[in-house]
Design a protein around this motif. Structure first.
Motif, PDB file in Angstrom:
ATOM      1  N   PRO A   1      16.868  71.486  48.497  1.00 43.40           N
ATOM      2  CA  PRO A   1      16.814  71.927  49.903  1.00 43.40           C
ATOM      3  C   PRO A   1      16.247  73.336  50.079  1.00 43.40           C
ATOM      4  N   THR A   2      16.506  74.232  49.117  1.00 48.58           N
ATOM      5  CA  THR A   2      15.943  75.597  49.167  1.00 48.58           C
ATOM      6  C   THR A   2      15.724  76.069  47.733  1.00 48.58           C
ATOM      7  N   GLY A   3      15.025  77.163  47.599  1.00 46.03           N
ATOM      8  CA  GLY A   3      14.873  77.782  46.280  1.00 46.03           C
ATOM      9  C   GLY A   3      16.218  78.276  45.767  1.00 46.03           C
ATOM     10  N   PHE A   4      17.027  78.801  46.672  1.00 45.73           N
ATOM     11  CA  PHE A   4      18.365  79.270  46.286  1.00 45.73           C
ATOM     12  C   PHE A   4      19.145  78.115  45.671  1.00 45.73           C
ATOM     13  N   ALA A   5      19.120  76.982  46.345  1.00 44.00           N
ATOM     14  CA  ALA A   5      19.855  75.805  45.854  1.00 44.00           C
ATOM     15  C   ALA A   5      19.284  75.320  44.525  1.00 44.00           C
ATOM     16  N   ALA A   6      17.977  75.434  44.343  1.00 46.09           N
ATOM     17  CA  ALA A   6      17.349  75.003  43.084  1.00 46.09           C
ATOM     18  C   ALA A   6      17.875  75.847  41.924  1.00 46.09           C
ATOM     19  N   ASN A   7      17.868  77.162  42.107  1.00 42.93           N
ATOM     20  CA  ASN A   7      18.365  78.039  41.038  1.00 42.93           C
ATOM     21  C   ASN A   7      19.841  77.808  40.773  1.00 42.93           C
ATOM     22  N   PHE A   8      20.591  77.814  41.824  1.00 49.33           N
ATOM     23  CA  PHE A   8      22.045  77.718  41.712  1.00 49.33           C
ATOM     24  C   PHE A   8      22.449  76.417  41.014  1.00 49.33           C
TER      25      PHE A   8
ATOM     26  N   ASN B   1      17.185  90.326  38.468  1.00 45.28           N
ATOM     27  CA  ASN B   1      16.958  88.949  38.916  1.00 45.28           C
ATOM     28  C   ASN B   1      17.461  88.717  40.336  1.00 45.28           C
ATOM     29  N   HIS B   2      16.841  87.757  40.986  1.00 44.80           N
ATOM     30  CA  HIS B   2      17.226  87.358  42.346  1.00 44.80           C
ATOM     31  C   HIS B   2      18.700  86.921  42.391  1.00 44.80           C
ATOM     32  N   ALA B   3      19.341  87.180  43.511  1.00 44.78           N
ATOM     33  CA  ALA B   3      20.764  86.868  43.682  1.00 44.78           C
ATOM     34  C   ALA B   3      21.094  85.410  43.347  1.00 44.78           C
ATOM     35  N   SER B   4      20.188  84.484  43.662  1.00 47.67           N
ATOM     36  CA  SER B   4      20.479  83.065  43.423  1.00 47.67           C
ATOM     37  C   SER B   4      20.598  82.765  41.928  1.00 47.67           C
ATOM     38  N   LEU B   5      19.878  83.523  41.100  1.00 50.60           N
ATOM     39  CA  LEU B   5      19.960  83.335  39.642  1.00 50.60           C
ATOM     40  C   LEU B   5      21.273  83.899  39.117  1.00 50.60           C
TER      41      LEU B   5
ATOM     42  N   THR C   1      14.910  84.527  34.160  1.00 46.50           N
ATOM     43  CA  THR C   1      14.175  85.670  34.724  1.00 46.50           C
ATOM     44  C   THR C   1      13.344  85.283  35.944  1.00 46.50           C
ATOM     45  N   ASP C   2      13.182  86.213  36.862  1.00 42.71           N
ATOM     46  CA  ASP C   2      12.126  86.101  37.868  1.00 42.71           C
ATOM     47  C   ASP C   2      10.807  86.282  37.109  1.00 42.71           C
ATOM     48  N   SER C   3       9.720  85.671  37.566  1.00 43.74           N
ATOM     49  CA  SER C   3       8.445  86.005  36.915  1.00 43.74           C
ATOM     50  C   SER C   3       7.811  87.201  37.630  1.00 43.74           C
TER      51      SER C   3
ATOM     52  N   PHE D   1       8.943  90.027  40.256  1.00 51.18           N
ATOM     53  CA  PHE D   1      10.201  90.516  40.827  1.00 51.18           C
ATOM     54  C   PHE D   1      10.018  90.899  42.297  1.00 51.18           C
ATOM     55  N   SER D   2      10.896  90.310  43.118  1.00 55.15           N
ATOM     56  CA  SER D   2      10.647  90.322  44.564  1.00 55.15           C
ATOM     57  C   SER D   2      10.888  91.664  45.223  1.00 55.15           C
ATOM     58  N   MET D   3      11.678  92.535  44.634  1.00 55.59           N
ATOM     59  CA  MET D   3      11.927  93.836  45.236  1.00 55.59           C
ATOM     60  C   MET D   3      11.158  94.940  44.527  1.00 55.59           C
TER      61      MET D   3
ATOM     62  N   ALA E   1       9.262  82.055  42.356  1.00 52.63           N
ATOM     63  CA  ALA E   1       9.284  82.026  43.823  1.00 52.63           C
ATOM     64  C   ALA E   1       8.124  82.806  44.458  1.00 52.63           C
ATOM     65  N   HIS E   2       7.910  84.031  43.997  1.00 48.67           N
ATOM     66  CA  HIS E   2       6.869  84.861  44.624  1.00 48.67           C
ATOM     67  C   HIS E   2       5.526  84.763  43.911  1.00 48.67           C
ATOM     68  N   ALA E   3       5.493  84.084  42.774  1.00 49.77           N
ATOM     69  CA  ALA E   3       4.258  84.040  41.989  1.00 49.77           C
ATOM     70  C   ALA E   3       3.431  82.788  42.278  1.00 49.77           C
TER      71      ALA E   3
ATOM     72  N   GLY F   1      10.724  77.073  41.695  1.00 45.76           N
ATOM     73  CA  GLY F   1       9.840  77.657  42.698  1.00 45.76           C
ATOM     74  C   GLY F   1      10.377  77.371  44.083  1.00 45.76           C
ATOM     75  N   THR F   2       9.695  77.923  45.053  1.00 45.12           N
ATOM     76  CA  THR F   2      10.077  77.669  46.435  1.00 45.12           C
ATOM     77  C   THR F   2       8.839  77.279  47.232  1.00 45.12           C
ATOM     78  N   LEU F   3       9.057  76.468  48.247  1.00 39.62           N
ATOM     79  CA  LEU F   3       7.966  76.106  49.159  1.00 39.62           C
ATOM     80  C   LEU F   3       7.879  77.119  50.299  1.00 39.62           C
ATOM     81  N   SER F   4       8.808  78.088  50.297  1.00 35.74           N
ATOM     82  CA  SER F   4       8.983  78.914  51.495  1.00 35.74           C
ATOM     83  C   SER F   4       8.289  80.260  51.426  1.00 35.74           C
ATOM     84  N   LYS F   5       7.531  80.503  50.375  1.00 35.12           N
ATOM     85  CA  LYS F   5       6.795  81.769  50.322  1.00 35.12           C
ATOM     86  C   LYS F   5       5.306  81.493  50.486  1.00 35.12           C
TER      87      LYS F   5
ATOM     88  N   GLN G   1       9.173  75.248  53.637  1.00 31.60           N
ATOM     89  CA  GLN G   1      10.561  75.521  53.278  1.00 31.60           C
ATOM     90  C   GLN G   1      11.037  74.511  52.254  1.00 31.60           C
ATOM     91  N   GLY G   2      11.923  74.952  51.349  1.00 27.38           N
ATOM     92  CA  GLY G   2      12.451  74.056  50.325  1.00 27.38           C
ATOM     93  C   GLY G   2      12.245  74.646  48.948  1.00 27.38           C
ATOM     94  N   GLY G   3      12.958  74.096  47.969  1.00 33.62           N
ATOM     95  CA  GLY G   3      12.830  74.577  46.597  1.00 33.62           C
ATOM     96  C   GLY G   3      12.442  73.439  45.666  1.00 33.62           C
TER      97      GLY G   3
HETATM   98  C1  LIG Z   1      13.209  83.793  47.981  1.00 35.83           C
HETATM   99  C2  LIG Z   1      13.644  83.611  46.588  1.00 35.83           C
HETATM  100  C3  LIG Z   1      14.445  82.545  46.226  1.00 35.83           C
HETATM  101  C4  LIG Z   1      15.043  81.611  47.238  1.00 35.83           C
HETATM  102  O1  LIG Z   1      14.112  80.753  47.771  1.00 35.83           O
HETATM  103  P1  LIG Z   1      14.406  80.055  49.193  1.00 35.83           P
HETATM  104  O2  LIG Z   1      13.557  78.860  49.178  1.00 35.83           O
HETATM  105  O3  LIG Z   1      14.025  81.060  50.222  1.00 35.83           O
HETATM  106  O4  LIG Z   1      15.870  79.743  49.220  1.00 35.83           O
HETATM  107  C5  LIG Z   1      14.743  82.371  44.893  1.00 35.83           C
HETATM  108  N1  LIG Z   1      14.287  83.229  43.965  1.00 35.83           N
HETATM  109  C6  LIG Z   1      13.532  84.293  44.283  1.00 35.83           C
HETATM  110  C7  LIG Z   1      13.051  85.197  43.203  1.00 35.83           C
HETATM  111  C8  LIG Z   1      13.195  84.519  45.599  1.00 35.83           C
HETATM  112  O5  LIG Z   1      12.467  85.575  45.922  1.00 35.83           O
END
Ligand SMILES: *Cc1c(COP(=O)(O)O)cnc(C)c1O
Length: 393
Positions: A107-114, A133-137, A176-178, A180-182, A208-210, A236-240, A245-247
């Protein structure tokens, strides 16, 4: 006044206010062409993740619109009956795009990682996470009940020593993030891949961001690093950059089969909406057929970094690609600068703790193909003016 069970909420919010850490929900009206409107004021939006401008690309919109004929919602979780022909086609498309055997949507990238981390490790295992690393990881690793070892940002020597000490665990996973989003810097994927191989550890890489931004065909940093894609768990995510939207997870057929059977964030959550699937499907075609979008993005990002440094803004040296952090330090000052930029017509996110470590608050610019030369000029002019006003004070 009689104390009530919810009094603590306002007390907590007041505490956030006092530390200038309270966030307020804003209403943003999207306008294509890299702009948006807030409180009736038109702004260049430099705080989105629509790197390639695909959220409003005519081909993507047309695909989502025509898919609406099949309905809006998936009507069930994927496991039950919500994996429609649109979902199946997108999974095949993602696997081909990422050159893996298989893919599975979430459903989301967050859900995919989690869900993925919790499906792959448990209390007998150990997870190594980069500190940034991203909070979801991080949350996925905590939830899995595996031993969580945080290593300093990108420090594979430190990780090597930790891995040497981890022989007693049943399974090991490096996470790891590939990109890093921040921080706008990249993980040492080659070294992490070698460590994973030599210590027989799994490697989960969050692209996600790559995805769509890096790699010869936009496949991400794993594509650039020429990893064997079926030896990695790639999220990965479909939302960037894909503008939808989606993971998703891509990897071996057996990995995806296992996640289908065990990842609770996929099993107990409704499938992606149909227009989302169709939009993301079309976005992948655009990424492959219009490489000029990511070429412009990378070239322009380099130009923006150079110009900002010339104005004496603090852009760390390892930054690459469309995410450009401008380090400020205090949360308070970051907020003020972000407001000054907004007065200049530029929306740039002020990133404060707890999203980033204390005293490392920053402005985070993200560049999109949609900005065009005009948006970039407006951005640089605004940073110049804010710099001059600061000096004058
Ligand atoms: C945005 C992001 C996610 C979450 O993706 P969503 O599809 O927005 O839930 C996961 N990991 C990283 C590194 C992100 O930047």
């Amino acid at each position: 006044m009689i104390p009530g069970p919810y009094d603590w909420i306002d007390e907590e919010l007041t505490r956030l206010d006092q530390k200038t850490l309270r966030r307020r929900a804003r209403e943003v009206v999207p306008i294509s062409g890299g702009q948006c409107e807030i409180d009736g004021k038109r702004l260049w939006n430099f705080s989105g993740n629509d790197y390639l401008g695909l959220a409003s690309h005519p081909t993507v919109i047309a695909a989502a619109r025509s898919a609406l004929e099949s309905g809006v919602g998936a009507r069930a979780s994927a496991l039950v009956s919500g994996r429609t022909n649109w979902h199946a086609a997108l999974e095949r498309k993602l696997a081909a795009f990422k050159k893996t055997e298989a893919a599975i949507l979430f459903p989301t990238g967050f859900a995919a990682n989690f869900g993925t981390i919790a499906s792959c490790v448990g209390s007998a295992d150990v997870v190594f996470c980069d500190r940034l690393n991203h909070a979801s990881l991080i949350d996925g690793a905590r939830h899995s009940k595996a031993k969580l070892r945080i290593y300093p940002h990108r420090d594979f020597d430190f990780l090597h020593d930790e891995l040497k000490k981890s022989a007693s665990y049943r399974r090991k996973m490096i996470v790891t993030d590939s990109y890093f989003s921040m921080d706008g810097d990249v993980a040492p994927l080659k070294e992490l891949g070698e460590l994973a191989e030599s210590f027989n550890a799994m490697l989960l890489v969050d692209e996600a961001h790559a995805t769509g931004v890096f790699g010869p065909t936009g496949g991400g940093l794993l594509e650039e690093a020429q990893h064997n894609p079926d030896r990695v768990i790639c999220v990965g995510t479909l939302s960037k950059a894909l503008g939808s939207q989606g993971g998703f997870v891509v990897g071996s057929k057996s990995l995806c089969d296992w996640l289908w059977n065990s990842a609770r964030t996929g099993m107990f959550s409704t499938g992606l909406s149909i227009p989302n699937c169709a939009g993301a499907f079309a976005a992948i075609d655009v990424i492959v057929s219009e490489p000029e979008r990511r070429e412009w993005l990378l070239r322009t990002s380099t130009h923006v970094r150079e110009q900002l440094r010339n104005m004496n803004w603090d852009v760390p040296k390892d930054v690459v690609g469309p995410i450009i952090p401008v380090m400020i330090g205090s949360a308070d000052q970051t907020l003020k600068l972000s407001r000054s930029l907004q007065d200049e017509g530029i929306l740039v996110a002020g990133i404060r703790p707890p999203t980033v470590p204390r005293q490392s608050a920053r402005l985070r610019i993200s560049i999109s193909f949609d900005h065009g030369e005009e948006g970039i000029e407006a951005l640089l002019a605004a940073f110049q003016r804010v710099r001059e006003t600061q000096k004058a004070i």
